[in-house]
Write a protein that holds these residues in place. Structure first.
Motif, short mmCIF file in Angstrom:
data_model
loop_
_atom_site.label_atom_id
_atom_site.label_comp_id
_atom_site.label_asym_id
_atom_site.label_seq_id
_atom_site.Cartn_x
_atom_site.Cartn_y
_atom_site.Cartn_z
N GLY A 184 75.93 49.84 -54.13
CA GLY A 184 76.69 49.67 -52.90
C GLY A 184 78.19 49.71 -53.13
O GLY A 184 78.66 49.46 -54.23
N VAL A 185 78.93 50.02 -52.06
CA VAL A 185 80.37 50.12 -52.20
C VAL A 185 81.15 49.51 -51.03
O VAL A 185 82.36 49.52 -51.04
N VAL A 186 80.51 48.97 -50.02
CA VAL A 186 81.20 48.42 -48.85
C VAL A 186 81.84 47.09 -49.23
O VAL A 186 81.19 46.21 -49.79
N THR A 187 83.12 46.95 -48.91
CA THR A 187 83.85 45.71 -49.20
C THR A 187 84.04 44.89 -47.92
O THR A 187 83.97 45.43 -46.81
N CYS A 188 84.34 43.62 -48.08
CA CYS A 188 84.60 42.77 -46.94
C CYS A 188 85.86 43.26 -46.20
O CYS A 188 85.91 43.23 -44.97
N GLU A 189 86.82 43.74 -46.93
CA GLU A 189 88.03 44.28 -46.31
C GLU A 189 87.69 45.46 -45.42
O GLU A 189 88.25 45.62 -44.33
N GLN A 190 86.77 46.31 -45.86
CA GLN A 190 86.35 47.47 -45.05
C GLN A 190 85.64 47.00 -43.78
O GLN A 190 85.88 47.52 -42.70
N VAL A 191 84.78 46.00 -43.93
CA VAL A 191 84.06 45.46 -42.77
C VAL A 191 85.05 44.94 -41.74
O VAL A 191 84.98 45.28 -40.56
N ILE A 192 86.00 44.14 -42.18
CA ILE A 192 86.98 43.56 -41.27
C ILE A 192 87.82 44.66 -40.63
O ILE A 192 88.07 44.64 -39.41
N SER A 193 88.23 45.63 -41.41
CA SER A 193 89.04 46.73 -40.88
C SER A 193 88.27 47.53 -39.83
O SER A 193 88.81 47.84 -38.76
N ASP A 194 87.01 47.85 -40.12
CA ASP A 194 86.21 48.64 -39.18
C ASP A 194 85.92 47.89 -37.89
O ASP A 194 85.84 48.50 -36.82
N LEU A 195 85.76 46.58 -37.98
CA LEU A 195 85.30 45.82 -36.83
C LEU A 195 86.37 45.06 -36.07
O LEU A 195 86.13 44.58 -34.97
N SER A 196 87.57 44.97 -36.61
CA SER A 196 88.61 44.20 -35.92
C SER A 196 88.95 44.71 -34.52
O SER A 196 89.29 43.89 -33.66
N PRO A 197 88.83 46.01 -34.22
CA PRO A 197 89.12 46.44 -32.84
C PRO A 197 88.13 45.90 -31.81
O PRO A 197 88.35 46.05 -30.61
N CYS A 198 87.06 45.27 -32.25
CA CYS A 198 86.02 44.77 -31.35
C CYS A 198 86.23 43.32 -30.93
O CYS A 198 85.48 42.80 -30.09
N ALA A 199 87.22 42.66 -31.49
CA ALA A 199 87.39 41.22 -31.28
C ALA A 199 87.47 40.83 -29.81
O ALA A 199 86.79 39.90 -29.37
N THR A 200 88.30 41.51 -29.06
CA THR A 200 88.48 41.15 -27.65
C THR A 200 87.17 41.27 -26.89
O THR A 200 86.82 40.38 -26.10
N TYR A 201 86.44 42.34 -27.12
CA TYR A 201 85.15 42.51 -26.44
C TYR A 201 84.18 41.40 -26.83
O TYR A 201 83.48 40.84 -25.98
N LEU A 202 84.10 41.08 -28.10
CA LEU A 202 83.14 40.08 -28.56
C LEU A 202 83.40 38.69 -28.01
O LEU A 202 82.49 37.91 -27.83
N ILE A 203 84.63 38.41 -27.70
CA ILE A 203 84.98 37.11 -27.15
C ILE A 203 84.93 37.12 -25.62
O ILE A 203 84.34 36.25 -25.00
N ASN A 204 85.53 38.14 -25.02
CA ASN A 204 85.71 38.16 -23.57
C ASN A 204 84.80 39.10 -22.80
O ASN A 204 84.74 39.03 -21.58
N GLY A 205 84.13 40.02 -23.49
CA GLY A 205 83.32 41.02 -22.79
C GLY A 205 84.21 42.09 -22.19
O GLY A 205 85.32 42.34 -22.67
N GLY A 206 83.73 42.74 -21.13
CA GLY A 206 84.50 43.80 -20.50
C GLY A 206 84.18 45.15 -21.10
O GLY A 206 83.08 45.41 -21.56
N THR A 207 85.18 46.00 -21.14
CA THR A 207 85.03 47.35 -21.67
C THR A 207 85.17 47.34 -23.19
O THR A 207 86.09 46.71 -23.72
N VAL A 208 84.28 48.05 -23.87
CA VAL A 208 84.36 48.16 -25.32
C VAL A 208 85.38 49.24 -25.67
O VAL A 208 85.25 50.38 -25.23
N PRO A 209 86.40 48.90 -26.45
CA PRO A 209 87.40 49.90 -26.83
C PRO A 209 86.78 51.02 -27.68
O PRO A 209 85.88 50.77 -28.48
#
Length: 119
Positions: free
Chosen positions: A29-54
């Motif tokens: 495997g090669v996926v790092t925690c930094e990669q996970v956070i980078s890939d998923l950080s644009p989803c934060a607002t949706y995960l907390i508040n809902g609405g439109t997924v960016p």
């Protein structure tokens, strides 16, 4: 707002760990925690508040799903989630569960934040 972003990132990590559990097993495997956070950080607002997924959220979700193809990758994603999710409140689990479908990914299992990373 930074805390909300990290909270969303952590929940999405859990979602995508679940997504990649069903992927074929490989050796290394090669996926790092930094990669996970980078890939998923644009989803934060949706995960907390809902609405439109960016769109950049869905791009990150798809990227992480494509990258985590080995057992080691999937376990790394899970461990990253496990290390941070319990310390960051505010995630709406219904939003977490709906995200894969909203990004065009079809999963056939229940998303849980209590996944055993060793399995």
């Amino acid at each position: 707002m930074a805390r909300a972003s990290m909270v969303g990132t952590v929940a999405l990590v859990a979602v995508f760990y679940c997504l990649v559990v069903a992927a074929p097993l490989s050796v290394e495997g090669v996926v790092t925690c930094e990669q996970v956070i980078s890939d998923l950080s644009p989803c934060a607002t949706y995960l907390i508040n809902g609405g439109t997924v960016p769109s950049d959220c869905c791009s990150g979700v798809t990227s992480l799903n494509s990258a985590a193809t080995t057992t080691d990758d999937r376990q790394a994603v899970c461990r990253c989630t496990e290390q941070t999710v319990t310390t960051l409140p505010g995630i709406n689990l219904d939003n977490v569960r709906s995200l894969p479908g909203k990004c065009g990914l079809d999963i056939d299992f229940n998303i849980s934040l209590n996944t055993d990373c060793s399995k």
